[in-house]
Design a protein around this motif. Structure first.
Motif, PDB file in Angstrom:
ATOM      1  N   GLU A 260       0.765  -1.194   0.066  1.00 30.93           N
ATOM      2  CA  GLU A 260      -0.051  -0.008  -0.119  1.00 30.93           C
ATOM      3  C   GLU A 260       0.899   1.204  -0.042  1.00 30.93           C
ATOM      4  N   PRO A 261       0.586   2.179  -1.027  1.00 34.34           N
ATOM      5  CA  PRO A 261       1.359   3.120  -1.032  1.00 34.34           C
ATOM      6  C   PRO A 261       1.290   4.360  -0.162  1.00 34.34           C
ATOM      7  N   VAL A 262       2.222   5.052   0.379  1.00 33.93           N
ATOM      8  CA  VAL A 262       1.843   6.184   1.337  1.00 33.93           C
ATOM      9  C   VAL A 262       2.431   7.602   0.728  1.00 33.93           C
ATOM     10  N   PRO A 263       1.655   8.527   1.102  1.00 28.36           N
ATOM     11  CA  PRO A 263       2.261  10.027   0.669  1.00 28.36           C
ATOM     12  C   PRO A 263       2.865  10.637   1.542  1.00 28.36           C
ATOM     13  N   ASP A 264       3.308  11.798   1.098  1.00 29.40           N
ATOM     14  CA  ASP A 264       4.478  12.753   2.094  1.00 29.40           C
ATOM     15  C   ASP A 264       3.279  13.593   2.828  1.00 29.40           C
ATOM     16  N   VAL A 265       3.132  13.579   4.042  1.00 31.44           N
ATOM     17  CA  VAL A 265       2.334  14.286   4.710  1.00 31.44           C
ATOM     18  C   VAL A 265       2.194  15.894   4.406  1.00 31.44           C
ATOM     19  N   MET A 266       3.595  16.448   4.207  1.00 31.12           N
ATOM     20  CA  MET A 266       3.518  17.819   3.729  1.00 31.12           C
ATOM     21  C   MET A 266       2.824  18.280   2.404  1.00 31.12           C
ATOM     22  N   GLU A 267       2.843  17.196   1.468  1.00 26.22           N
ATOM     23  CA  GLU A 267       2.302  17.424   0.260  1.00 26.22           C
ATOM     24  C   GLU A 267       0.598  17.313   0.433  1.00 26.22           C
ATOM     25  N   ARG A 268       0.437  16.481   1.420  1.00 22.85           N
ATOM     26  CA  ARG A 268      -1.094  16.372   1.508  1.00 22.85           C
ATOM     27  C   ARG A 268      -1.760  17.557   2.304  1.00 22.85           C
ATOM     28  N   TYR A 269      -0.808  18.118   3.214  1.00 23.86           N
ATOM     29  CA  TYR A 269      -1.559  19.272   4.109  1.00 23.86           C
ATOM     30  C   TYR A 269      -0.946  20.431   4.027  1.00 23.86           C
ATOM     31  N   GLY A 270       0.052  20.676   3.220  1.00 25.13           N
ATOM     32  CA  GLY A 270       0.904  21.856   3.380  1.00 25.13           C
ATOM     33  C   GLY A 270       1.548  21.875   4.615  1.00 25.13           C
ATOM     34  N   ARG A 271       1.588  23.163   5.328  1.00 25.31           N
ATOM     35  CA  ARG A 271       2.182  23.228   6.875  1.00 25.31           C
ATOM     36  C   ARG A 271       1.177  23.400   7.975  1.00 25.31           C
ATOM     37  N   ARG A 272      -0.008  22.983   7.770  1.00 30.26           N
ATOM     38  CA  ARG A 272      -1.078  23.412   8.561  1.00 30.26           C
ATOM     39  C   ARG A 272      -0.510  22.561   9.948  1.00 30.26           C
TER      40      ARG A 272
ATOM     41  N   ALA B 248      -3.441   5.970 -22.509  1.00 28.43           N
ATOM     42  CA  ALA B 248      -3.730   7.589 -22.605  1.00 28.43           C
ATOM     43  C   ALA B 248      -4.824   7.832 -23.702  1.00 28.43           C
ATOM     44  N   ARG B 249      -4.819   7.071 -25.051  1.00 32.20           N
ATOM     45  CA  ARG B 249      -5.821   7.474 -26.105  1.00 32.20           C
ATOM     46  C   ARG B 249      -7.171   7.145 -25.408  1.00 32.20           C
ATOM     47  N   GLN B 250      -7.279   6.121 -24.651  1.00 28.79           N
ATOM     48  CA  GLN B 250      -8.503   5.684 -24.080  1.00 28.79           C
ATOM     49  C   GLN B 250      -9.243   6.797 -23.167  1.00 28.79           C
ATOM     50  N   ALA B 251      -7.962   7.211 -22.186  1.00 32.63           N
ATOM     51  CA  ALA B 251      -8.474   8.193 -21.141  1.00 32.63           C
ATOM     52  C   ALA B 251      -8.949   9.256 -21.695  1.00 32.63           C
ATOM     53  N   GLY B 252      -8.362  10.081 -22.824  1.00 34.44           N
ATOM     54  CA  GLY B 252      -8.254  11.054 -22.993  1.00 34.44           C
ATOM     55  C   GLY B 252      -6.905  11.906 -22.463  1.00 34.44           C
ATOM     56  N   THR B 253      -7.624  13.035 -21.615  1.00 31.55           N
ATOM     57  CA  THR B 253      -6.659  13.734 -20.898  1.00 31.55           C
ATOM     58  C   THR B 253      -6.284  13.092 -19.624  1.00 31.55           C
ATOM     59  N   LEU B 254      -4.924  12.842 -19.502  1.00 27.43           N
ATOM     60  CA  LEU B 254      -4.228  12.201 -18.409  1.00 27.43           C
ATOM     61  C   LEU B 254      -3.952  13.528 -17.368  1.00 27.43           C
ATOM     62  N   ASN B 255      -4.479  13.332 -16.376  1.00 25.46           N
ATOM     63  CA  ASN B 255      -4.180  14.257 -15.031  1.00 25.46           C
ATOM     64  C   ASN B 255      -3.181  13.721 -14.044  1.00 25.46           C
ATOM     65  N   LEU B 256      -1.915  13.851 -14.419  1.00 25.90           N
ATOM     66  CA  LEU B 256      -0.872  13.313 -13.608  1.00 25.90           C
ATOM     67  C   LEU B 256      -0.349  14.362 -12.656  1.00 25.90           C
ATOM     68  N   LEU B 257       0.094  13.952 -11.339  1.00 26.23           N
ATOM     69  CA  LEU B 257       0.589  14.869 -10.504  1.00 26.23           C
ATOM     70  C   LEU B 257       1.823  14.491 -10.115  1.00 26.23           C
ATOM     71  N   GLU B 258       2.986  15.192  -9.998  1.00 24.82           N
ATOM     72  CA  GLU B 258       4.273  14.757  -9.449  1.00 24.82           C
ATOM     73  C   GLU B 258       4.306  14.795  -7.891  1.00 24.82           C
ATOM     74  N   ARG B 259       4.239  13.652  -7.394  1.00 26.88           N
ATOM     75  CA  ARG B 259       4.084  13.378  -5.906  1.00 26.88           C
ATOM     76  C   ARG B 259       5.110  12.668  -5.351  1.00 26.88           C
ATOM     77  N   THR B 260       5.184  12.810  -3.977  1.00 22.39           N
ATOM     78  CA  THR B 260       6.247  11.786  -3.253  1.00 22.39           C
ATOM     79  C   THR B 260       5.743  10.431  -2.953  1.00 22.39           C
ATOM     80  N   VAL B 261       5.971   9.290  -3.304  1.00 23.13           N
ATOM     81  CA  VAL B 261       5.504   7.979  -3.208  1.00 23.13           C
ATOM     82  C   VAL B 261       6.537   7.167  -2.503  1.00 23.13           C
ATOM     83  N   ASN B 262       5.934   6.935  -1.331  1.00 22.28           N
ATOM     84  CA  ASN B 262       6.913   5.958  -0.075  1.00 22.28           C
ATOM     85  C   ASN B 262       8.230   6.750  -0.274  1.00 22.28           C
TER      86      ASN B 262
END
Length: 314
Positions: free
Chosen positions: A101-113, A254-268
């Motif tokens: 199960e992948p985990v995100p970076d907490v700062m990318e999720r919440y900013g600095r709140r 990609a052709r089937q999906a049309g526009t690919l909304n991809l975000l650069e994020r920290t994964v694990n």
């Protein structure tokens, strides 16, 4: 205030402080259990079981334990060892490939709140021991091998304590850890973070542009792509092998999906990508990169494993 009421108040303060110290162990325990299990849900269950066993003790039994944190770590490790054994049985019935199960970076999720952390994922310390490549290698080990290696090499438990948890002799645990160490060393290429991020960014641009040749140039000829849909969403049931085959598959997608909304994020703890659809995360991509080529691509699509990737409201 008489002496008896003062003693009662002092006792309540001591109890509150004691509960606070015990609850502060949750972060380290989640970190331990996630690395042992590769699953946030299972890690949380293991930690809850550890606390349940603690609170099932009498006050006298609790007072006799010199280090509650160490006691909880030992109990949670044993629970994880049992869960690893049963997980192998469960995965025989799993639809398609199983990935950690992948985990995100907490700062990318919440900013600095401050004080925003609410999920077990927010307690995970992101370092190389949660790298997706590392977790995939761990998952190929026997439960005893995995536990012995992680407890000793990552969490610095002496082999005498590892032996008590695993139920083997210290010498046997030393051998288990050594075998696991060789597997990890053989399987994990080392690439600088900046270089990894550049390759992932180039991959994202090539995929969005549906540039098959650019994708082929970024993928190792012997690359493998593995997807985990868990039978809940569409995903390839077997790994796709070969850089050219993966590139063609991605362009068709990609052709089937049309526009690919991809975000650069920290994964694990490493550069990765997140695909979203109308604000909802639908896939998380993790990479193993050697030099300037992608050797492994892992795609987690099982929505059960993506719950922590939904951006929380402010």
């Amino acid at each position: 205030m008489d002496i008896h009421s003062g003693q009662a108040e002092s006792g309540r303060d001591d109890d509150a402080e004691r509960r606070h110290r015990i609850l502060n162990e949750q972060g380290p325990l989640i970190n331990l259990a996630y690395r042992l299990l590769g699953s946030l849900a299972d890690a949380e269950d293991a930690v809850q079981e550890g606390y349940a066993r603690w609170y099932a003790l009498s006050r006298e039994q609790q007072d006799a334990i010199a280090s509650p944190g160490a006691w909880l770590s030992t109990v949670v490790s044993r629970v994880c060892l049992d869960l690893l054994g049963s997980a192998r049985v469960r995965r025989e019935r799993y639809v398609g490939e199983w990935l950690p199960e992948p985990v995100p970076d907490v700062m990318e999720r919440y900013g600095r709140r401050p004080g925003a952390e609410t999920d077990p994922a927010d307690r995970i310390t992101l370092d190389e021991s949660v790298d997706m490549a590392f977790l995939v290698v761990l998952d190929s080990m026997t439960p005893a091998e995995r536990v012995a290696f992680l407890l000793h090499d990552v969490f610095r438990y002496p082999f005498t304590e590892v032996a008590e948890i695993v139920g083997r002799t210290p010498a046997a645990c030393r051998q288990l850890a050594s075998s696991a160490r060789r597997r990890v060393g053989d399987a994990r290429p080392i690439t600088a973070p900046a270089a990894r991020a550049r390759v992932v960014r180039d991959f994202k641009r090539a995929w969005q542009a549906q540039d098959i040749q650019a994708l082929i140039n970024l993928l190792d000829p012997s690359a493998t792509a593995t997807a985990d849909g868990g039978g809940r969403v569409a995903a390839s049931l077997t790994p796709i092998e070969g850089g050219a085959e993966i590139a063609r598959f991605l362009v068709d997608l990609a052709r089937q999906a049309g526009t690919l909304n991809l975000l650069e994020r920290t994964v694990n703890g490493q550069a990765g990508l997140v695909a979203t659809d109308r604000g909802k995360t639908v896939a998380v991509y993790a990479f193993e990169i050697a030099g300037d080529r992608i050797q492994r691509l892992w795609v987690v699509r099982n929505p059960v494993k993506l719950r922590v990737w939904t951006q929380p409201s402010a």
